[in-house]
Design a protein around this motif. Structure first.
Motif, PDB file in Angstrom:
ATOM      1  N   LEU A  24       0.552   8.431   4.204  1.00 22.27           N
ATOM      2  CA  LEU A  24       1.809   7.680   4.159  1.00 22.27           C
ATOM      3  C   LEU A  24       2.530   7.730   5.506  1.00 22.27           C
ATOM      4  O   LEU A  24       3.053   6.708   5.972  1.00 22.27           O
ATOM      5  N   GLU A  25       2.560   8.888   6.128  1.00 26.61           N
ATOM      6  CA  GLU A  25       3.199   9.001   7.447  1.00 26.61           C
ATOM      7  C   GLU A  25       2.532   8.086   8.461  1.00 26.61           C
ATOM      8  O   GLU A  25       3.215   7.409   9.243  1.00 26.61           O
ATOM      9  N   ARG A  26       1.200   8.058   8.455  1.00 29.73           N
ATOM     10  CA  ARG A  26       0.486   7.189   9.400  1.00 29.73           C
ATOM     11  C   ARG A  26       0.763   5.721   9.120  1.00 29.73           C
ATOM     12  O   ARG A  26       0.991   4.938  10.044  1.00 29.73           O
ATOM     13  N   VAL A  60       0.845  -1.201   0.000  1.00 32.54           N
ATOM     14  CA  VAL A  60       0.000   0.000   0.000  1.00 32.54           C
ATOM     15  C   VAL A  60       0.877   1.246   0.000  1.00 32.54           C
ATOM     16  O   VAL A  60       0.617   2.205  -0.741  1.00 32.54           O
ATOM     17  N   ILE A  61       1.925   1.246   0.796  1.00 36.03           N
ATOM     18  CA  ILE A  61       2.843   2.392   0.838  1.00 36.03           C
ATOM     19  C   ILE A  61       3.465   2.634  -0.531  1.00 36.03           C
ATOM     20  O   ILE A  61       3.505   3.777  -1.016  1.00 36.03           O
ATOM     21  N   GLU A  62       3.904   1.572  -1.187  1.00 32.73           N
ATOM     22  CA  GLU A  62       4.495   1.705  -2.526  1.00 32.73           C
ATOM     23  C   GLU A  62       3.493   2.317  -3.509  1.00 32.73           C
ATOM     24  O   GLU A  62       3.822   3.244  -4.256  1.00 32.73           O
ATOM     25  N   LYS A  63       2.278   1.825  -3.500  1.00 33.54           N
ATOM     26  CA  LYS A  63       1.257   2.326  -4.425  1.00 33.54           C
ATOM     27  C   LYS A  63       0.890   3.777  -4.111  1.00 33.54           C
ATOM     28  O   LYS A  63       0.722   4.597  -5.016  1.00 33.54           O
ATOM     29  N   LEU A  64       0.771   4.112  -2.838  1.00 26.91           N
ATOM     30  CA  LEU A  64       0.421   5.488  -2.471  1.00 26.91           C
ATOM     31  C   LEU A  64       1.551   6.463  -2.789  1.00 26.91           C
ATOM     32  O   LEU A  64       1.296   7.619  -3.122  1.00 26.91           O
ATOM     33  N   GLY A  70      -0.687  16.450  -0.596  1.00 28.37           N
ATOM     34  CA  GLY A  70      -0.480  16.701   0.835  1.00 28.37           C
ATOM     35  C   GLY A  70      -1.241  15.717   1.705  1.00 28.37           C
ATOM     36  O   GLY A  70      -0.717  15.220   2.715  1.00 28.37           O
ATOM     37  N   TRP A  71      -2.472  15.410   1.333  1.00 23.38           N
ATOM     38  CA  TRP A  71      -3.260  14.428   2.083  1.00 23.38           C
ATOM     39  C   TRP A  71      -2.585  13.060   2.034  1.00 23.38           C
ATOM     40  O   TRP A  71      -2.486  12.358   3.043  1.00 23.38           O
ATOM     41  N   THR A  72      -2.085  12.687   0.845  1.00 21.69           N
ATOM     42  CA  THR A  72      -1.404  11.402   0.690  1.00 21.69           C
ATOM     43  C   THR A  72      -0.159  11.347   1.556  1.00 21.69           C
ATOM     44  O   THR A  72       0.143  10.309   2.156  1.00 21.69           O
ATOM     45  N   ASP A  73       0.563  12.457   1.656  1.00 19.85           N
ATOM     46  CA  ASP A  73       1.734  12.500   2.546  1.00 19.85           C
ATOM     47  C   ASP A  73       1.340  12.139   3.975  1.00 19.85           C
ATOM     48  O   ASP A  73       2.026  11.370   4.650  1.00 19.85           O
TER      49      ASP A  73
END
Length: 182
Positions: A170-172, A114-118, A164-167
Motif C-alpha cells: 500500500l505504501e508503494r 487497487v488501494i481500496e481493495k488492498l 504487514g506485507w500489505t502495508d
C-alpha cells in the motif's frame, strides 16, 4: 474462486489473441507453479470452461508445422467483466493463491481501486489474526491438546505477516510506484 481461472483470463487479456500453449508458457515463465496450484491440465480445462461460458471465444485455428493446429482465443466482453470481478474478489482475499494472482495483474486496474481493495484485504488479515489469537485462551495448555495453541499462533503469525506485507505494498502504491491502468 479459482486462481487458475484468474490467471488464464489475465494472460489472455495481455496476449490475445493467443492459444493454450502460449498461456501455459507465459505462466511457466512467471514460475506460477511455485506460488499457485496451476498445472497444464488446469490451464486447458479453464480455457475450455471459459469458452463454454462465453468468457473466451475461439477465433479459428492457426496451422502448425509441429503438430495439430492451434485454436486461437480472445477475451469477450463477458470475459472482461469476469476478469474484473475475479480481480476484486482476489484483491480482498486472504487466500495466498488468489491474492497472488490478483497482484500479478493489479496494474490492469486504476490505482485508487487497487488501494481500496488492498486496504480491505489488510483489514481482513488483521481481523483473522485477532480472532485466532483470541481463541488461544479457550484451549487447554500446550501439552493437553494436539498442539492447538501452537497452530493458532502459527496461523495468526501468517496473517500478521500478510497484513504487514500489505502495508508495504500500500505504501508503494500510494507513493506512486508501479504503472497502473490510469
Amino acid at each position: 474462486m479459482s486462481a487458475v481461472r484468474l490467471l488464464v483470463l489475465g494472460v489472455m487479456r495481455l496476449r490475445q489473441p493467443t492459444y493454450g500453449y502460449a498461456v501455459r508458457r507465459e505462466l511457466l515463465s512467471w514460475r506460477a507453479e511455485t506460488w499457485t496450484n496451476v498445472k497444464p491440465g488446469s490451464i486447458y480445462h479453464a480455457l475450455k470452461q471459459l469458452t463454454q461460458e462465453g468468457k473466451l471465444s475461439a477465433r479459428g485455428t492457426e496451422g502448425s508445422s509441429e503438430g495439430p493446429g492451434r485454436t486461437m482465443f480472445e477475451l469477450t466482453e463477458e470475459g472482461e467483466v469476469e476478469f474484473r470481478k475475479l480481480m476484486d474478489e482476489a484483491l480482498v482475499s486472504i487466500d495466498m493463491e488468489e491474492l497472488g494472482a490478483a497482484i500479478a495483474f493489479m496494474d490492469a486496474l486504476p490505482r485508487a481501486h487497487v488501494i481500496e481493495k488492498l486496504r480491505e484485504q489488510r483489514r481482513r488479515s488483521e481481523e483473522t489474526r485477532t480472532s485466532l489469537l483470541a481463541m488461544i485462551p479457550n484451549f487447554p495448555g500446550r501439552y493437553e491438546t494436539p498442539h492447538t495453541p501452537d497452530l493458532l499462533e502459527l496461523w495468526s503469525s501468517v496473517f500478521g505477516n500478510l497484513a504487514g506485507w500489505t502495508d508495504g505494498l500500500l505504501e508503494r502504491l500510494e507513493s506512486g510506484e508501479y504503472r497502473m491502468s490510469d
